[in-house]
Design a protein around this motif. Structure first.
Motif, PDB file in Angstrom:
ATOM      1  N   ARG A 706      46.798  52.020  28.460  1.00  0.00           N
ATOM      2  CA  ARG A 706      46.962  50.576  28.426  1.00  0.00           C
ATOM      3  C   ARG A 706      45.617  49.913  28.641  1.00  0.00           C
ATOM      4  N   GLU A 708      44.780  47.465  30.380  1.00  0.00           N
ATOM      5  CA  GLU A 708      44.483  47.107  31.764  1.00  0.00           C
ATOM      6  C   GLU A 708      43.907  48.282  32.545  1.00  0.00           C
ATOM      7  N   THR A 775      41.189  36.772  30.775  1.00  0.00           N
ATOM      8  CA  THR A 775      42.282  37.329  29.970  1.00  0.00           C
ATOM      9  C   THR A 775      42.728  38.681  30.508  1.00  0.00           C
ATOM     10  N   ARG A 779      46.321  39.835  32.270  1.00  0.00           N
ATOM     11  CA  ARG A 779      47.082  41.005  31.822  1.00  0.00           C
ATOM     12  C   ARG A 779      47.328  41.966  32.987  1.00  0.00           C
ATOM     13  N   THR A 780      46.282  42.146  33.784  1.00  0.00           N
ATOM     14  CA  THR A 780      46.418  43.067  34.919  1.00  0.00           C
ATOM     15  C   THR A 780      47.442  42.547  35.921  1.00  0.00           C
ATOM     16  N   LYS A 782      49.927  40.478  35.388  1.00  0.00           N
ATOM     17  CA  LYS A 782      51.268  40.561  34.817  1.00  0.00           C
ATOM     18  C   LYS A 782      51.811  41.979  34.917  1.00  0.00           C
ATOM     19  N   ARG A 783      50.929  42.954  34.661  1.00  0.00           N
ATOM     20  CA  ARG A 783      51.374  44.348  34.758  1.00  0.00           C
ATOM     21  C   ARG A 783      51.733  44.694  36.196  1.00  0.00           C
TER      22      ARG A 783
END
Length: 859
Positions: A706, A708, A775, A779-780, A782-783
């Motif tokens: 992924r 991230e 950005t 993403r990190t 959210k993960r």
């Protein structure tokens, strides 16, 4: 001419309306005799047990004459080479020799005088070059005969038999020709002469070559009986069979097939009998092309299954018997370079170079000058001290007896291939297989390129398609798999098998040579002395080979470059096949095998092939700043370097490919900072494309990690990070892609660095990019929140179930101890829920802050 009556049959009227040849005249003259006389006139008694007497005995005794004029035709055979087809070059030889052959027949083979002082009043020649002979049309005037006194031999008068018929002329010409016994130069066979009974037909159609032993005899009239055909054609040679057309057949014209033992006999019969009239039937003779040329095709068409299997078996047999030794020879020549033009060209170049240096030195001494032996150009190896140690270690290992693999590993661009090539450049026998040129290729290109690398010749790349097609045909015909198809793996294994034989031959030849020397000398000292003899390298001067145990053999070296560079690709079976093959070479002590790879999984794959042996590992790391700076200064020809150049080299690190790129840009006129910035910008683009998958959603699905996960640093911390949860597969795949480099300490991975030194600067600039950093932060987060919210849901479900148990009194039966345990578990879940809620709240605040940065960046 004979008059034709009203009751004459049509076929007889047609035959009588043609000009009468000698044979036709004989036939009609014989018809006016009584029946017994007719039989004697038509056929003479023949002895079937004597082939020589049968071959030249006349079939009739009638003469072809009109009054005192005897007219006839002779056929001289074997004066031209046979023309067997349109592409036969002998047809041009026959055309060139036509005039000289006709002159020899007229002046040498034909006699000047006949018995009774007769002469040929007219002689005309017509060449039939396609069938290798010449027709001679002659006329003899019997009225010119002169009566002479009989010749006395031993007191007795010898009276010559007068010439009365064409048969007498043919016998006399043959008698004179046999005395000369001429032999054709092109096949060393005798030239013979025969009387022509029919009407000669000379044609030059290339589609009707004299290539058959079978004659098709067509009837212009009633069918000729089998016995009469045998009597007519037997004088020309042994007949194998005569096949008559069935009476019920409606085929027109009617015909029979006469099969001779030899083709020359069929040619003789065709030229002497064509156009003859037998029992009132005119016969026309042609070569039976279908029965000779296409008989094999007819058999194949009738026995397709058997023919296909036999054909493939023959091809395979020819391949193994003929082509395999040739392939071994070519592979061995690839190793030794014994029969290559480059060997002799390089020897000439070396000699000219030595002569030029000697001439310059003499000229310098003549004028009192001194030669400047200092070289301005410094090779990379001279300033790369770390590489010297590894190269010497590799050279020392290659002088020993083969025992286990050598794996030269390191990140991309660290100079692995250059190091190995430098170590083996003076070895006499070496073979290089580059896997990068083989994988991701079509089957034909794959096999062709591997064959070119190892010297495998000839190679039939199309055989895979043909064998697959043949297997499909056999399956369709028989209903069962024939197993004829050969896949690419089998073909590659056969190539490696042939290479093994070539390598084994080299080792065996040296062993035999050492054994013979030991037998002659009788002591081991001379064996060691002989091992220091010079061995021809091929492309350069001879190289002294040091002694090595156990039999002082210079073992060949097989270098497999690019091993497992593309682990998951088309034709990836090649890696496993090469690993097995290399293990076999090492275990049987046939050759050294050196693998070059930047894949961290390569040691595991190679160790499986030699489970009981230790892998010889040579790991190359990036050079330090001092050696990198010396390398750049040497290549640029600088004594001192500027501060800008030093800072650029220090930031790039010791990766050879990056330093070469920097040197090229500086030589092209770019300042050092600009060249460095270009390299960093290119590296950022590579990372975003490969690591972050910025191109498309499809690319994101194809990468095994992924995006991230790439945004974190530190091996142990990274491995146990919530983004990884102890999974090392993503880290391994990133290392294989060249994005990161896992540093090992105490035989275990300890830290993570950038895949290339320049990536360090690239990562720093990417982190400094506000929009990209925000950005990736979103993403990190959210993960992480997704993972944490999943845990919260699980805890909430468990907490609800336990609370229901306490509320309904379901634990009353198990006692107070169970109740206290449930209450303790409820307290733990409550604390975990509170901690997770705080994390999610903090991450939400951070996410809002990063999103605000993105809005400001967009504004």
């Amino acid at each position: 001419m004979l008059a034709l009556g009203a009751s004459t049959p049509a076929w007889r009227a047609a035959a009588l309306s043609r000009p009468l040849s000698a044979q036709s005249y004989r036939f009609f003259a014989a018809r006016s005799l009584p029946q017994s006389a007719q039989l004697r006139a038509i056929s003479t008694t023949r002895s079937l047990n004597d082939d020589a007497s049968i071959a030249h005995s006349p079939s009739t005794t009638a003469v072809g004459s009109t009054g005192n004029i005897i007219k006839g035709t002779l056929w001289f055979e074997n004066v031209y080479p046979l023309n067997t087809g349109l592409l036969d070059p002998r047809r041009y030889v026959a055309r060139f020799l036509s005039q000289s052959v006709e002159k020899e027949v007229r002046e040498v083979f034909m006699p000047k005088k006949l018995p009774g002082s007769l002469e040929f009043s007219s002689v005309r020649l017509e060449s039939n070059r396609k069938e290798g002979g010449v027709y001679v049309y002659y006329e003899v005037d019997k009225a010119a005969a002169v009566t002479s006194e009989p010749e006395l031999v031993d007191g007795k008068a010898m009276v010559e038999k007068p010439i009365e018929s064409t048969d007498d002329v043919a016998k006399f010409v043959k008698l004179q020709l046999d005395k000369r016994a001429p032999v054709a130069w092109f096949n060393l066979n005798r030239i013979d002469v025969l009387p022509v009974r029919g009407e000669p037909w000379v044609e030059d159609m290339p589609g009707r070559p004299p290539s058959s032993c079978n004659l098709r005899v067509e009837f212009d009239g009633p069918d000729v009986h089998l016995e009469q055909l045998f009597k007519e054609f037997r004088p020309f040679g042994r007949i194998m069979d005569i096949t008559m057309l069935p009476a019920s057949s409606k085929e027109d014209p009617r015909y029979a097939t006469v099969q001779f033992l030899r083709k020359t006999q069929a040619i003789r019969a065709k030229n002497c009998v064509h156009g003859d009239v037998i029992d009132g039937t005119r016969i026309s003779i042609h070569y039976d092309k279908r029965s000779s040329r296409y008989r094999g095709f007819e058999w194949i068409a009738a026995h397709q299954r058997i023919a296909l299997i036999i054909g493939l078996g023959l091809f395979a047999g020819i391949t193994y018997i003929i082509f395999d030794p040739i392939r071994v020879f070519y592979i061995q020549n690839k190793l030794t370079k014994k029969y290559t033009a480059s060997k002799y060209i390089n020897m000439a170049v070396h000699w000219l170079h030595d002569q030029q240096v000697t001439l310059i030195q003499r000229t310098a001494r003549l004028f009192g000058a001194k030669m400047n032996k200092q070289e301005n150009h410094i090779e990379a190896e001279d300033v790369w001290s770390a590489r010297k140690i590894e190269a010497e270690r590799l050279k020392k290992y290659l002088q020993e007896t083969p025992d286990n693999f050598v794996l030269v590993s390191g990140p991309r661009g660290s100079g692995k291939s250059d190091l190995v090539m430098k170590a083996v450049e003076n070895l006499p026998y070496k073979l290089v297989v580059n896997c990068q040129d083989l994988v991701d290729q079509s089957e034909i290109a794959f096999s062709s390129r591997l064959a070119a690398q190892i010297g495998y010749f000839p190679v039939f790349s199309f055989w895979n398609s043909i064998s697959g097609f043949a297997d499909t045909i056999v399956t369709a015909l028989t209903g069962a798999k024939a197993g004829l198809a050969i896949n690419t793996e089998a073909q590659i294994e056969h190539m490696l098998e042939m290479t093994t034989l070539a390598l084994e031959n080299l080792t065996h030849e040296q062993s035999e040579k050492a054994r013979k020397i030991s037998e002659r000398s009788g002591n081991k000292d001379e064996i060691k002395a002989s091992s220091k003899s010079e061995i021809d390298v091929g492309d350069g001067p001879t190289v002294p080979i040091p002694a090595g145990p156990p039999a002082d053999i210079v073992y060949p070296v097989v270098v497999i470059d690019g091993f497992m560079t593309k682990e998951k690709s088309r034709n990836d079976f090649l890696y496993e096949t090469l690993a097995r093959w290399g293990a076999m070479l090492e275990e049987n002590r046939i050759a050294h095998v050196v693998f070059i790879s930047n894949n961290p999984s390569a040691p595991r794959v190679l160790s499986r092939q030699q489970a009981n042996k230790t892998l010889e590992l040579v790991h190359l790391a990036d050079a330090d700043t001092e050696n990198s700076m010396n390398f750049v200064r040497a290549r640029l020809g600088l004594v001192f370097a500027s501060s800008e150049l030093m800072s650029s080299v220090e930031a790039l690190g010791g990766r050879l490919t990056d330093l070469e790129l920097l040197i090229q840009k500086i030589k092209a006129g770019a300042p050092a900072p600009d060249a460095f910035n270009d390299i960093v910008a290119k590296s950022i683009a590579e990372i975003r494309k490969v690591g972050l998958a910025d191109d498309s959603a499809e690319t994101k699905k194809s990468i095994p990690w992924r995006t991230e996960q790439l945004w974190k640093v530190g091996y142990d911390e990274l491995r146990m990070n919530p983004l990884f949860w102890g999974d090392e597969e993503a880290l391994s795949q990133m290392e294989s892609a060249g994005l990161i480099n896992v540093i090992h300490q105490n035989s275990r991975p300890s830290s993570v660095r950038a895949g290339r030194p320049v990536y360090r600067v690239a990562f720093q600039r990417m982190v400094a990019d506000t929009k990209l950093s925000a950005t990736m932060g979103v993403r990190t987060l959210k993960r992480l929140m997704s993972k944490e919210e999943g845990k919260i849901r699980d805890w909430e479900d468990e907490l609800t179930k336990l609370s229901n148990v306490l509320a309904t009194g379901g634990v009353a039966s198990v006692g107070p101890e169970a109740r206290r345990g449930i209450e303790s578990r409820i307290d733990y879940l409550g604390r975990q829920l509170g901690a997770s809620a705080k994390k999610c709240e903090a991450w939400t605040v951070e996410e809002d802050r990063l999103k605000a940065k993105l809005k400001l960046a967009d504004a």
